[in-house]
Structure formats: C-alpha cells, structure tokens
Design an enzyme around this catalytic site. Structure first.
Site, PDB file in Angstrom:
ATOM      1  N   GLU A 135       0.823  -1.222   0.000  1.00 28.00           N
ATOM      2  CA  GLU A 135       0.000   0.000   0.000  1.00 28.00           C
ATOM      3  C   GLU A 135       0.850   1.261   0.000  1.00 28.00           C
ATOM      4  O   GLU A 135       0.500   2.257  -0.641  1.00 28.00           O
ATOM      5  CB  GLU A 135      -0.931  -0.014   1.233  1.00 28.00           C
ATOM      6  CG  GLU A 135      -1.942   1.106   1.282  1.00 28.00           C
ATOM      7  CD  GLU A 135      -2.878   1.095   0.074  1.00 28.00           C
ATOM      8  OE1 GLU A 135      -2.631   1.898  -0.835  1.00 28.00           O
ATOM      9  OE2 GLU A 135      -3.833   0.326   0.023  1.00 28.00           O
ATOM     10  N   LYS A 179       5.410   3.814 -10.136  1.00 28.53           N
ATOM     11  CA  LYS A 179       4.123   3.752  -9.422  1.00 28.53           C
ATOM     12  C   LYS A 179       2.970   3.444 -10.374  1.00 28.53           C
ATOM     13  O   LYS A 179       2.082   2.658 -10.046  1.00 28.53           O
ATOM     14  CB  LYS A 179       3.882   5.069  -8.689  1.00 28.53           C
ATOM     15  CG  LYS A 179       4.891   5.317  -7.562  1.00 28.53           C
ATOM     16  CD  LYS A 179       4.800   6.751  -7.079  1.00 28.53           C
ATOM     17  CE  LYS A 179       5.716   7.018  -5.906  1.00 28.53           C
ATOM     18  NZ  LYS A 179       5.822   8.452  -5.603  1.00 28.53           N
TER      19      LYS A 179
END
Ligand code: NAP
Length: 436
Positions: free
Chosen positions: A125, A201
């Site tokens: 996360e 990302k």
C-alpha cells in the site's frame, strides 16, 4: 502475538515503529503486533524512537531467517540488498510488507511468483501515493468496476516544482535548486524529475487496475526538465495548468497504455487543483464513474500509516486460519483473494504511436513571411488538424509560434513534426506537451 521484523529505520521505518509503539486509540489488532528485530546500516546513528538496543541489528539476514518472525517489513529502499532479502524472507515463509515501488515495478514478477509458490502475501500500500489508500481500494472496493483509466499525480517533488512555477512564474532550474535546499527534492533528483518514480508507481497501479503484469521498460516516461516559464504562461493564457500525469488506460482492442508525461490539464478538472507535494489518483470505472483519491503522497507518518495498515491486514487474515500448506497447494483459492496478487500473464501493451492525443507545440522561427502557412500545410499533409495557431511574440530575434492541435494520431503528429523540424524557417521546437 504476531512478531514482525523491520528492515530499515529511516523516515518510513521510524514512522512505522512510532505507530506500533503507541497503539492506544488505534485499531485493536495493533495490540497483537510485536516488533522482534529492526535492521539498520549504522548501529550508532541517533534514532528518533526509543527501542531497546537488543532489538536493533545490522544483521538483516538474521531477521529474514528468524523462525519467530511472521511478517518482514521492508522499508530500506533500493534494489539490492532489498530484493535478495525479500526473496529470502519469502523462502522462509514470511509475509512481506514493502514501500519499495522501484523494486516492485522492476522485480514484481519474480517476487510475486515466489510469494505465490510459498503461500505468503506481499503487501505494498505504501509504494504508491504514500498515505493515500489506493492499492487496497483498487483490489477491493473498486474491484467490481471495469476500470477504463487511472490518472495520477503521484510524484510530490515534480508537483511541488510545477506548482511553484505556476504560482511564482520562475524557471525550472531555479525552483529545483530551491526545492533541494528546502528538502523537497533529493540531491540527485533524476528519478523524480525525469518521471521514473511516477513510472514505477503507475506500472504498479496499471497492473492492479487491468489484472495483468506490466514490464517496467514498456512504460513511457517523460519528465519536466524541458518545461519553461514561457510554457507555464501559455498554459495559463489558454486556461490550463501543466501537471506531470501518470496515465494507465485501456485502449481500443483491449491493449493497455501506460505512460508518464507533462500534460496541459484544463483548469476546471479536479486534477488541476492538486498542488504542492500532494498526490491524487483519479480512477475511472464502469459503472462507478470517477473517483479521486487525494492526500499526502509521502512523509514519515503518512507512509507509515499505509505500512501499518498492511501489517494489520495480514494479521487479520492470519486469524482466519488459512494454512501456508493450503495456500501453496492452491494459491488462487487458499490465499485470501482480496489481499494476494495472483495474475501471472503480461498485459498486451499499446505502443504510444497508436494513441490519439491533442498537443501544445511551441516553435521558434526565423522572422520570415509565410511560416504559419508552411506549418499549416505540413500539419495538414500529415492529417494533423489544428485547433489554434498563434504568433505570440519574439524570443530574441526568433518569432514564437504556439500551436494547439485537435486529437490526432501520435504517429501522424510525429511525422508532421519531423518534416516541420527540417524546414529552413524553423529554428527549434522547445516544447511539445500533451493536452488532457
Ligand atoms: P531512508 O530514510 O533512507 O531509510 C532507509 C533505512 O534503511 C535506514 O534506516 C538505513 O539504515 C536502512 N538501510 C538502507 N540500506 C541498508 C543496508 N544495505 N543495510 C542495512 N540497512 C540499510 O528511506 P525512507 O525514506 O524511509 O524510504 C524507505 C522506503 O520507503 C523506500 O523504498 C522509499 O521509496 C519508500 N517510500 C518512502 C516515502 C517517504 O516519504 N520517505 C514515501 C513512500 C515510499 P541507517 O539508518 O542505519 O542508515
């Protein structure tokens, strides 16, 4: 108690330990987590957390092999030795929590394959958007939607620089130097300003959104080095702001396009309002429509919040009594399907040349008659239709012409630009920026 080992006690490691040592008023499961060892490079460095000295070690190998430890939290960063330590921890049956986007983007296939074979989770996360919950929402809360596009402002350093360029009107190099002095940019800012960190990302988000692995080398990355004060000013005149967008979308035919580039964003779009070091991720799905997740994309507390939420998720699932043996036998069924990453096929990637985009282009030209006509002809011959073409003034003795195109094929646009670049009247093409 679930015993954890932490690799790294820097910004994120310290934030993580601070939450774990102060569980009151937070989720009750935190009280079943015990820090068994913390690995660092320099044992004598002063630390912001008060840990018993016997917990801190430079022997990281001993942590990943420790039979008492069930979860290894990797917050040391870098590729090696983080990769080898994670693989060894998996081999020893540990679940992994990591904040390391560069490692997952490049070696995710190796790590997830090993984790599925060993029946353990790899949770990440904190790797995207710092404290913003986006990985679990993509896996769970948004998972029933057919995702069409994920668009992110997911690099705080570049957003900080572009925001200051917009507000102050300064040049990129001056604001970068100031950001370095203030600690908003690294001494070596390459990964941030060349779009590589955002590329890591968005590769991770694309893989989750579209359910297929992404090869990091297939992600097109263009940074913000070439953005000048003059481009920011033109964007403003045209009612746009310039943002470094990371985009993952499904295109016609089902292939996936994943890319990072500076983009003209209309001032009235939600992403245009995301300023400074903040991050935001806009998810477009069917039937939900648009959801934007916004928040602090970095920092000790924010990132640690994401790390500890992953630890809790594993602790929670562990209480459901899924044995590792069952998981190895049948990872798709036995491992908790909302936590694990089970896809093993690679996504079919759409080449950039197959996309349609609208462009802003700034030309510096010799001040001779007929240049605008020649530009119009070249664009027209390559099927690039123009929304506006304006001669805005001079840079020294060069006339400055700004063109905004309609949505055109990237391949047509490239061939038009190659022809225009070779015209005698064209001195240079300092800026080419896509328009959202
Ligand atoms: P950091 O402040 O540089 O801390 C790194 C820690 O790892 C330090 O405690 C260091 O030990 C230890 N370490 C590094 N290499 C080691 C080695 N070879 N052997 C033993 N220990 C080693 O890094 P960070 O900012 O916390 O970032 C950690 C990870 O989180 C990175 O993957 C980063 O991309 C990710 N992340 C960070 C942020 C953020 O806001 N900082 C946000 C999102 C994700 P010493 O203390 O002894 O030097």
């Amino acid at each position: 108690m679930v015993k954890i080992g932490i690799l790294g006690l820097g910004t994120v490691g310290t934030g993580t330990v601070q939450i774990l040592l102060d569980p009151v008023g937070r989720h009750h499961l935190l009280q079943s987590v015990e820090i068994r060892r913390v690995g660092v490079r320099s044992i004598d460095k002063p630390r912001a957390v008060d840990l018993p000295s016997e917990l801190v070690t430079t022997d990281l190998d001993a942590i990943v092999c420790d039979p008492e430890i069930e979860i290894v939290v990797e917050v040391m960063g870098g590729i090696e030795p983080a990769r080898s330590l994670i693989l060894k921890a998996i081999e020893h049956g540990k679940h992994i929590v990591t904040a390391n986007k560069a490692l997952i983007a490049k070696f995710g296939d190796e790590i997830f394959t090993a984790a599925n074979q060993a029946g353990v989770y790899v949770m990440l996360e904190a790797a995207v958007g710092g404290g913003i919950p986006v990985i679990q929402p993509l896996k769970q809360s948004l998972g029933v939607n057919r995702i069409g596009r994920v668009t992110g402002i997911i690099n705080g350093t570049t957003n900080y620089i572009l925001t200051r360029m917009t507000v102050e009107g300064g040049e990129f190099a001056d604001i970068l130097a100031d950001a370095q002095k203030l600690g908003y940019a690294e001494a070596d800012p390459t990964a941030d300003i060349d779009g590589l960190d955002a590329g890591d990302k968005i590769a991770i988000l694309a893989s989750l959104a579209f359910g297929g692995r992404i090869k990091r080398d297939d992600v097109y990355c263009e940074g913000i080095r070439k953005i000048g004060a003059v481009d920011i000013a033109y964007a403003d005149k045209l009612n746009f702001v310039i943002k470094l967008l990371a985009i993952a979308e499904r295109v016609e035919g089902g292939a996936v396009s994943v890319r990072v580039h500076p983009t003209f964003v209309p001032r009235d779009r939600p992403l245009a309002t995301v300023n400074g070091v903040y991050n935001a991720i806009l998810v477009e799905g069917d039937p939900l429509g648009e959801v934007m997740l916004f928040g602090p994309g970095a920092g000790a507390g924010a990132t640690a919040s994401a790390v500890v939420s992953d630890i809790l998720a594993i602790v929670g699932v562990r209480q459901c009594h899924i044995s590792r043996e069952e998981a190895i036998e049948s990872p798709h069924n036995a491992l908790h399907p909302l936590l694990s990453c089970n896809h093993t096929e690679y996504s079919q990637m759409a080449p950039l040349s197959s996309l349609r985009s609208s462009f802003y282009v700034r030309f510096l030209c010799l001040d001779v008659p007929g240049v605008i006509g020649k530009l119009g002809t070249s664009f027209g011959e390559h099927h690039v239709s123009i929304e506006s073409i304006v001669q805005t003034g001079f840079q020294g003795d060069r006339a400055e012409i700004v063109v905004v195109t309609h949505d055109v094929s990237e391949a047509d646009f490239d061939s038009a630009l190659a022809e225009i670049g070779s015209l005698e009247a064209i001195d240079s093409i300092p800026s080419i920026i896509r328009v959202l």
